[in-house]
Design an enzyme around this catalytic site. Structure first.
Site, mmCIF file in Angstrom:
data_model
loop_
_atom_site.group_PDB
_atom_site.id
_atom_site.type_symbol
_atom_site.label_atom_id
_atom_site.label_comp_id
_atom_site.label_asym_id
_atom_site.label_seq_id
_atom_site.Cartn_x
_atom_site.Cartn_y
_atom_site.Cartn_z
ATOM 1 N N GLU A 75 39.721 68.141 53.678
ATOM 2 C CA GLU A 75 39.796 68.428 52.238
ATOM 3 C C GLU A 75 40.063 69.910 51.978
ATOM 4 O O GLU A 75 40.805 70.258 51.062
ATOM 5 C CB GLU A 75 38.515 67.976 51.534
ATOM 6 C CG GLU A 75 38.336 66.466 51.486
ATOM 7 C CD GLU A 75 39.451 65.739 50.734
ATOM 8 O OE1 GLU A 75 40.138 66.370 49.913
ATOM 9 O OE2 GLU A 75 39.643 64.534 50.994
ATOM 10 N N TYR A 125 35.239 70.261 43.807
ATOM 11 C CA TYR A 125 36.091 69.216 44.382
ATOM 12 C C TYR A 125 35.653 68.869 45.807
ATOM 13 O O TYR A 125 35.439 67.702 46.151
ATOM 14 C CB TYR A 125 37.576 69.637 44.379
ATOM 15 C CG TYR A 125 38.396 68.671 45.180
ATOM 16 C CD1 TYR A 125 38.785 67.455 44.622
ATOM 17 C CD2 TYR A 125 38.690 68.905 46.521
ATOM 18 C CE1 TYR A 125 39.472 66.518 45.370
ATOM 19 C CE2 TYR A 125 39.362 67.984 47.280
ATOM 20 C CZ TYR A 125 39.754 66.791 46.697
ATOM 21 O OH TYR A 125 40.413 65.852 47.452
ATOM 22 N N ASP A 150 41.138 66.010 41.944
ATOM 23 C CA ASP A 150 42.164 66.985 42.302
ATOM 24 C C ASP A 150 43.312 66.885 41.288
ATOM 25 O O ASP A 150 43.226 66.153 40.301
ATOM 26 C CB ASP A 150 42.650 66.764 43.747
ATOM 27 C CG ASP A 150 43.379 65.437 43.925
ATOM 28 O OD1 ASP A 150 43.456 64.644 42.954
ATOM 29 O OD2 ASP A 150 43.890 65.185 45.031
#
Ligand code: SF4
Length: 363
Positions: free
Chosen positions: A37, A118, A136
């Protein structure tokens, strides 16, 4: 959103999902989720896939990343740019090792150094079955289009609406695949340009299928700002150059570059170069060469190099943050600025900055 929409999205995902190295079965290894990520935040999937494999081979566990030097962690991000991410990732890894166990909630994950909302939500969702959606840019775009929301990309309002949209969809099918499916839809079908609405599982409930590119509204652009920097290129006969690790908190922090200094308005780059040289104990000749252009987000920087020769020891005594290094060393954690300066200081003359940039007011 209804349960049927969530089901259609999951069925679509099961049929078309891309095979990617970090997409194992749920729940996933939180370390692999964290690494992937962080890499995906500013780099295209195509470049992340090989980079992720290399990184996981080099640092197969959280403990191995935590124990590595900062230079090793940054070097393992080679080819993906934005090296500050590698340093933040390593700081988080060290904090988790120190803590003794992985935090499992969004709030606990967000308390780790360098973890944004996030990344925290993604690790919680994909490794610990958390219900808070990772939002996102892809999820925000899908949400804006399905809800026909006239909100700008990157705005807090769109972020809130997108989280509510994803939460509602997830309530209809509370599995982590739902979040990943939503991201995949934004990445492959509901794309910024020319979305493929006929292939979209959310089309029956979408408020923008007739005119999909109308929303979201574009992100407000920040005006470009011009800056001048001076750079010292102190080369030794063996081809090495004096490099310094840029201090924390500065632009390009953690990267190895020639000594750099900002040129204040009204001051000559040569004066700043001379100050940099004196601080290092270098009092020899400095020859200016043509400035090189370098952009960092909204900054358009003219970097003015000054070249000097160092023959023996005594100038810039090595420290953990100062060393003579081969500027072409592929393992060196650095920025593309080093390569530009290398070409400018050792190769043929570069084209003028005016040829590459329009008028930008210095600020
Ligand atoms: S129907 Fe079109 S605009 Fe709506 S979510 Fe699907 S791809 Fe995006």
């Amino acid at each position: 959103m209804d349960r049927a929409a969530a089901r259609r999205l999951l069925d679509w995902f099961a049929a078309v999902r891309r095979t990617l190295p970090w997409r194992g079965p749920f729940p996933r290894d939180p370390y692999a989720v964290l690494v992937s990520e962080v890499m995906l935040q500013q780099t295209q999937v195509e470049r992340v896939a090989p980079g992720f494999k290399r990184f996981m081979t080099r640092f197969p566990s959280l403990a191995s990343l935590a124990a590595a030097s900062e230079d090793e962690a940054v070097a393992a991000f080679a080819g993906m740019g934005y090296y500050g991410r590698a340093r933040r990732l390593q700081r988080a890894a060290r904090a988790i090792v120190e803590r003794g166990a992985w935090p499992a909630t969004v709030a606990e994950l967000a308390a780790l150094p360098g973890m944004g909302p996030y990344t925290s939500a993604a690790v919680a969702a994909f490794a610990f079955a958390g219900a808070e959606p990772p939002v996102d840019g892809n999820v925000a775009r899908v949400a804006a289009r399905v809800g026909a929301l006239e909100l700008p990309l990157g705005s807090a309002a769109l972020q809130r609406c997108a989280a509510a949209f994803a939460r509602e969809l997830h309530a209809g099918a509370p599995v982590p695949e739902l979040f990943e499916a939503l991201m995949e839809l934004g990445a492959t079908v509901c794309t910024p340009r020319a979305p493929r609405c006929p292939a979209c599982p959310l089309r029956p409930s979408c408020g923008s299928a007739r005119d999909p590119e109308r929303v979201p509204l574009p992100r407000p652009q920040r005006a470009a700002v011009a800056q001048n920097w001076a750079a010292l290129w102190l080369a030794a006969p063996d081809g090495t150059v004096l490099l310094r690790r840029v201090a924390d908190g500065a632009l390009l922090a953690g990267l190895w570059l020639p000594p750099l200094g900002t040129v204040p308005a009204g001051e000559a780059p040569a004066a700043v170069a001379r100050e940099l040289a004196s601080a290092l104990g270098f009092h020899g000749d400095l020859a200016p060469v043509a400035a090189v252009a370098h952009s960092i987000t909204f900054r358009r920087i003219a970097v003015h190099p000054f070249v000097g020769s160092v023959a023996g020891p005594g100038v810039g005594e090595p420290t953990p943050d100062l060393a003579r290094r081969d500027p072409g060393d592929p393992g060196l954690p650095t920025s593309s600025l080093l390569e530009k300066l290398h070409r400018a200081c050792t190769g043929p003359r570069q084209p003028g900055l005016a040829e590459r940039w329009g008028d930008i007011t210095a600020g």
